[in-house]
Motif scaffolding. Structure first.
Motif: not given
Length: 90
Positions: A39-40, A83-89
């Motif tokens: 999803l991220g 949220f930016g890169e927090a979505l990719l963690r």
């Protein structure tokens, strides 16, 4: 417009499998075949797709259990902005 609770829920679900539909490739003038992804990553793709030549006005990101609300392109842009890169963690 997404409320804060729904945005937080999407962030928490960022590692769930998601499907993207409704993306149009402006260059080839055809529907883009976008595979499943987390999803991220799907949110990032839809939020940034217009920059690389995709029309996402009809885009929908579906994730989670049946009946879970889908995300529209504007939702993805707002989530990516917040949220930016927090979505990719992981």
């Amino acid at each position: 417009m997404m409320d804060e609770e729904r945005m937080a829920a999407a962030l928490a679900a960022r590692n769930q499998e998601a499907d993207i539909s409704g993306v149009f490739d402006v260059t080839s003038k055809a529907d883009a075949a976008i595979g499943s992804r987390r999803l991220g990553e799907a949110i990032q793709f839809v939020a940034n797709a217009p920059i690389v030549g995709y029309d996402v006005r009809a885009a929908m990101v579906r994730y989670g259990a049946f009946g879970n609300p889908s995300l529209r392109a504007t939702d993805c842009a707002r989530l990516w902005e917040k949220f930016g890169e927090a979505l990719l963690r992981l």
